[in-house]
Motif scaffolding. Structure first.
Motif, PDB file in Angstrom:
ATOM      1  N   LEU A  15      -2.597  12.949  -8.203  1.00 46.97           N
ATOM      2  CA  LEU A  15      -1.888  12.146  -6.725  1.00 46.97           C
ATOM      3  C   LEU A  15      -2.980  11.592  -6.137  1.00 46.97           C
ATOM      4  CD1 LEU A  15       0.147  15.600  -5.435  1.00 46.97           C
ATOM      5  CD2 LEU A  15       0.885  13.185  -6.046  1.00 46.97           C
ATOM      6  N   MET A  16      -4.455  12.758  -6.939  1.00 51.83           N
ATOM      7  CA  MET A  16      -5.401  12.304  -6.001  1.00 51.83           C
ATOM      8  C   MET A  16      -6.075  11.020  -7.512  1.00 51.83           C
ATOM      9  SD  MET A  16      -7.428  14.979  -4.334  1.00 51.83           S
ATOM     10  CE  MET A  16      -6.318  16.950  -4.302  1.00 51.83           C
ATOM     11  N   ILE A  17      -5.854  10.536  -8.374  1.00 48.62           N
ATOM     12  CA  ILE A  17      -6.857   9.954  -9.543  1.00 48.62           C
ATOM     13  C   ILE A  17      -6.304   7.978  -8.531  1.00 48.62           C
ATOM     14  CG2 ILE A  17      -6.881   9.160 -11.217  1.00 48.62           C
ATOM     15  CD1 ILE A  17      -6.534  11.597 -12.697  1.00 48.62           C
ATOM     16  N   PRO A  18      -7.396   7.798  -8.603  1.00 45.17           N
ATOM     17  CA  PRO A  18      -7.149   6.004  -7.979  1.00 45.17           C
ATOM     18  C   PRO A  18      -6.816   5.343  -9.218  1.00 45.17           C
ATOM     19  CG  PRO A  18      -9.548   6.945  -7.500  1.00 45.17           C
ATOM     20  CD  PRO A  18      -8.812   7.926  -8.137  1.00 45.17           C
ATOM     21  N   PRO A  19      -5.560   4.439  -9.025  1.00 44.43           N
ATOM     22  CA  PRO A  19      -5.134   4.256  -9.926  1.00 44.43           C
ATOM     23  C   PRO A  19      -5.755   3.104 -10.803  1.00 44.43           C
ATOM     24  CG  PRO A  19      -4.436   3.124  -7.798  1.00 44.43           C
ATOM     25  CD  PRO A  19      -4.894   4.271  -7.653  1.00 44.43           C
ATOM     26  N   LEU A  58       9.583  13.501   4.187  1.00 44.54           N
ATOM     27  CA  LEU A  58       8.155  12.850   5.153  1.00 44.54           C
ATOM     28  C   LEU A  58       7.921  14.251   5.417  1.00 44.54           C
ATOM     29  CD1 LEU A  58       5.695  11.136   4.541  1.00 44.54           C
ATOM     30  CD2 LEU A  58       6.267  10.391   6.730  1.00 44.54           C
ATOM     31  N   LEU A  80      10.357   2.880  -2.745  1.00 44.12           N
ATOM     32  CA  LEU A  80       9.466   2.019  -1.311  1.00 44.12           C
ATOM     33  C   LEU A  80       8.334   2.183  -2.730  1.00 44.12           C
ATOM     34  CD1 LEU A  80       9.910   0.849   1.412  1.00 44.12           C
ATOM     35  CD2 LEU A  80       8.467   3.264   1.320  1.00 44.12           C
ATOM     36  N   GLY A  97       1.204   9.689 -10.646  1.00 45.84           N
ATOM     37  CA  GLY A  97       1.257   9.426 -10.547  1.00 45.84           C
ATOM     38  C   GLY A  97       1.912   9.880  -9.590  1.00 45.84           C
ATOM     39  N   MET A 113       0.427  -1.043   0.565  1.00 45.79           N
ATOM     40  CA  MET A 113       0.079   0.291  -0.148  1.00 45.79           C
ATOM     41  C   MET A 113       0.727   0.876   0.231  1.00 45.79           C
ATOM     42  SD  MET A 113      -3.256   1.003   2.592  1.00 45.79           S
ATOM     43  CE  MET A 113      -2.581   2.588   3.687  1.00 45.79           C
ATOM     44  N   THR A 114       0.473   1.966  -0.753  1.00 44.98           N
ATOM     45  CA  THR A 114       1.305   3.731  -1.004  1.00 44.98           C
ATOM     46  C   THR A 114       0.643   4.448  -0.643  1.00 44.98           C
ATOM     47  OG1 THR A 114       0.065   4.134  -2.689  1.00 44.98           O
ATOM     48  CG2 THR A 114       2.360   2.311  -2.990  1.00 44.98           C
ATOM     49  N   VAL A 115       0.916   5.337   0.438  1.00 45.04           N
ATOM     50  CA  VAL A 115       0.690   6.688   1.378  1.00 45.04           C
ATOM     51  C   VAL A 115       1.573   7.547  -0.460  1.00 45.04           C
ATOM     52  CG1 VAL A 115       0.903   8.279   2.979  1.00 45.04           C
ATOM     53  CG2 VAL A 115       0.350   6.289   2.946  1.00 45.04           C
ATOM     54  N   GLN A 116       0.585   8.311  -0.555  1.00 40.03           N
ATOM     55  CA  GLN A 116       0.960   9.570  -0.828  1.00 40.03           C
ATOM     56  C   GLN A 116       1.457  10.656  -0.426  1.00 40.03           C
ATOM     57  OE1 GLN A 116       1.679   9.616  -4.313  1.00 40.03           O
ATOM     58  NE2 GLN A 116       0.039   8.474  -5.300  1.00 40.03           N
ATOM     59  N   SER A 117       2.323  10.766  -0.241  1.00 40.84           N
ATOM     60  CA  SER A 117       3.687  11.712   0.974  1.00 40.84           C
ATOM     61  C   SER A 117       2.670  12.842   0.399  1.00 40.84           C
ATOM     62  CB  SER A 117       4.005  12.118   0.706  1.00 40.84           C
ATOM     63  OG  SER A 117       5.442  12.992   1.216  1.00 40.84           O
ATOM     64  N   PRO A 118       2.170  14.207   1.866  1.00 44.79           N
ATOM     65  CA  PRO A 118       2.425  15.791   1.187  1.00 44.79           C
ATOM     66  C   PRO A 118       3.868  16.474  -0.198  1.00 44.79           C
ATOM     67  CG  PRO A 118       2.998  15.367   3.202  1.00 44.79           C
ATOM     68  CD  PRO A 118       2.630  13.709   2.578  1.00 44.79           C
ATOM     69  N   ASN A 167       7.195  -1.491  -4.136  1.00 44.05           N
ATOM     70  CA  ASN A 167       5.824  -2.472  -2.561  1.00 44.05           C
ATOM     71  C   ASN A 167       4.463  -2.419  -4.107  1.00 44.05           C
ATOM     72  OD1 ASN A 167       6.631  -2.715  -0.882  1.00 44.05           O
ATOM     73  ND2 ASN A 167       6.524  -0.837   0.247  1.00 44.05           N
TER      74      ASN A 167
END
Lengths: 310, 299
Positions: free
Chosen positions: A148-152, A304, A239, A183, A1-6, A243
């Motif tokens: 960055l917001m578009i779901p893959p 981060l 990362l 993204g 799972m990825t977290v789009q960092s700020p 992942n």
């Protein structure tokens, strides 16, 4: 799972400000630190240790049980390995399908190629856009922010069709190419633009007066100045791409050699497995990103946090 | 007005740079912008990979969505998951950050360790938690050895319990991230504010409410927004942990899109759900951001 960092919204050529020392205050001074005077020293640390250990207990289970026999795991999953064994690891490495070796190799290829291409793309683009006039720049950056917001899942099907059109579907070049565009590119641009705003115009103008072209200025002056940004981008993208699960699963397809994530999913999910084996495989599959993270964690946390506070 | 020669000189000097920048933008167009519009177009067709060509069916897919109970279940579950996980992960993150906000080496080590769930891939997270949560899994082993339960609890087998379990796992993954964000915010609070607060006679609780909470508001905006977006597009952890089961109870909308597209071969219908998810994500992210931003300004 990825977290789009700020995205790094603030220029941060300097490192984040260092904390003022806690111990500098005379003992028993009247001013409490941050209004928290109830939890002192050892009690607080003990509480912190216990809570963090409970929090990471699934990771702890993976590590200790990777070195235990099946019987010992069932008898006491949480106990440390009293009779440590490398059996699980060697079984995992000697699988006839070479799941781990091939998966790790394939993941490494995808990550290295993607990141090595994304860094010059993102950084050159950022340098170029940060020298443009305000309004066009804002429009382009807003379009990139949407990425960055578009779901893959939204772009997955068309991406596969475009790759099919290019003759690159079910291939590593196809997967790498699709990594370059999405993204990940947005993220790289946002980090670089944030850092490049802190580069004074005079530096670029002086180099230009000396006769240096844009490419040369970018490579010999800007890139060394934004090295912290490059570290942030490289660490996060490595990362996330390592992942990533969705894209390898559907762009490479089940018939191709697998990355480590898809390989695990397809091979491990298919049959019932004993715990020892499973933990052995999980340990070996997870060890590379974890070691990488532990080695780079200073830059990781700095990157981060660069964008998350004002 | 610049002389014409200026642009020529500029162009020749910057050509290489422009080429790389243009390549980057081109890739973004080809792999994000164009696909979004292709998806939009597909959402009005009955596109199917098994047959060539597709028919324009207008809003047919969208009206089908209205009556699709499986979709409704997945949307409700996704929204509940996003809301619940965001609240829990941010509370846990803030609590951890407050606890770990010390400079001693031991605390820095703990911070590093607390972020580990973010580092391991969702597939590994899914498998490891599966070994913990299945009926003969490690959690039940521990609970039974402590005589807390007599019959093993089927954490992933009962719809509501499975939804809860998925929420716990996803919140677990995200909490490491929120911890780091809040820690960064806490470290940027000037000590002077607390000094001034205690001179004014504010107690610890008051200082926390009036200073700490207000000063971490910008971090809250970012942390909450990213948590929401992450859960809305979440796929890997749930896919491994439950595959959407039991009885589709833990099927997220993102998973439903993939299932429609690749299992049921209904590209057109999958695209219309994708468009819906895109709109939903945009509305939620933008409104939450603006609400939280306004809160920041208020302070």
């Amino acid at each position: 799972m990825t977290v789009q960092s700020p995205s790094a919204r603030r220029p941060a050529l300097r490192r984040p400000p260092a904390r003022r020392p806690v111990h500098g205050r005379p003992a028993g001074a009247a001013v409490p630190r941050r209004g928290r005077r109830r939890l002192f020293g050892p009690a607080r640390l003990a509480l912190a240790v216990v809570l963090v250990l409970v929090f990471v207990s699934p990771i702890y289970l993976t590590v200790v049980n990777a070195f235990k026999k099946e019987d010992d795991i069932v008898a006491g999953p949480a106990t440390p390995p009293v009779h440590p064994t490398l059996h699980n690891l060697s079984t995992a490495l000697n699988r006839p399908d070479h799941l781990l070796q091939l998966g790790l190799r394939n993941s490494l290829i995808v990550v290295v190629c993607s990141v090595l291409l994304l860094i010059p793309l993102g950084s050159a683009f950022s340098f170029w856009i940060s020298r443009r006039r305000t309004r066009p720049r804002a429009v382009v950056l807003a379009v990139l922010a949407a990425g960055l917001m578009i779901p893959p899942q939204v772009v997955l099907l068309p991406t596969i069709r475009i790759l099919t059109f290019l003759g690159l579907d079910h291939s590593y070049p196809g997967l790498i190419l699709s990594n370059l565009g999405g993204g990940y590119f947005s993220f790289a641009v946002f980090v670089y633009v944030g850092f490049m705003r802190a580069v004074p115009d005079e530096v670029v103008e002086a180099a230009r007066l000396d006769g240096a072209g844009g490419l040369r200025i970018w490579w010999t002056i800007i890139m060394p100045l934004v090295r912290p940004a490059t570290a942030t981008v490289a660490i996060f993208l490595s990362l996330w791409i390592w992942n990533d699960f969705l894209n390898p699963q559907f762009i490479l397809g089940p018939l191709q050699g697998q990355t480590i994530t898809t390989g695990l999913y397809l091979s491990v999910g298919q049959f019932q497995m004993d715990y020892g084996q499973l933990f052995g495989i999980m340990f070996l599959a997870g060890v590379i990103p974890v070691v990488g993270y532990l080695a780079m964690q200073k830059q990781f946390i700095a990157g981060l946090t660069a964008g998350s506070t004002k | 007005m610049k002389p014409l020669s200026h642009w020529f000189r500029d162009t020749s000097q910057d050509l290489g740079l422009r080429l790389i920048a243009a390549l980057g933008l081109l890739l973004y167009l080809v792999f994000i912008v164009v696909p979004v519009f292709m998806s939009l177009r597909s959402s009005f067709t009955d596109e199917n990979p098994l047959k060539s060509g597709s028919n324009w069916i207008g809003f047919g897919n969208y009206s089908e969505m209205l009556h699709d109970s499986q979709l409704r279940t997945s949307v409700v579950f996704t929204l509940l998951l996003a809301a619940g996980v965001t609240v829990v992960a941010n509370l846990v993150g803030l609590a951890f950050a407050l606890l770990l906000d010390r400079t001693a080496l031991s605390y820095r080590v703990l911070r590093t360790v607390a972020f580990l769930p973010q580092v391991v891939s969702g597939v590994i997270v899914g498998f490891v938690w599966k070994t913990i949560l299945t009926q003969d899994g490690l959690l039940n082993t521990v609970l039974r050895s402590l005589h807390l339960v007599h019959t093993p609890v089927d954490w992933l087998g009962k719809p509501h319990l499975a939804q809860f379990s998925v929420g716990v796992v996803v919140a677990w993954v995200l909490s490491g991230f929120t911890t780091v964000v809040y820690l960064a915010a806490l470290q940027n609070i000037p000590q002077e504010l607390y000094d001034a607060g205690s001179i004014d006679g504010a107690g610890a609780a008051q200082q926390f409410r009036m200073i700490t909470l207000r000063m971490v508001a910008p971090a809250t905006t970012i942390s909450v927004t990213i948590s929401l977006i992450t859960v809305l597009k979440l796929y890997d952890v749930i896919q491994v942990l439950t595959s959407g089961g039991p009885a589709n109870a833990t099927q997220s909308t993102a998973q439903y899109i993939v299932k429609m597209a690749f299992t049921n071969d209904r590209f057109g219908y999958a695209s219309s759900i994708a468009m819906f998810l895109l709109a939903l994500s945009a509305v939620i992210a933008l409104s939450v951001t603006s609400i939280l931003r306004r809160r920041e300004v208020d302070l």
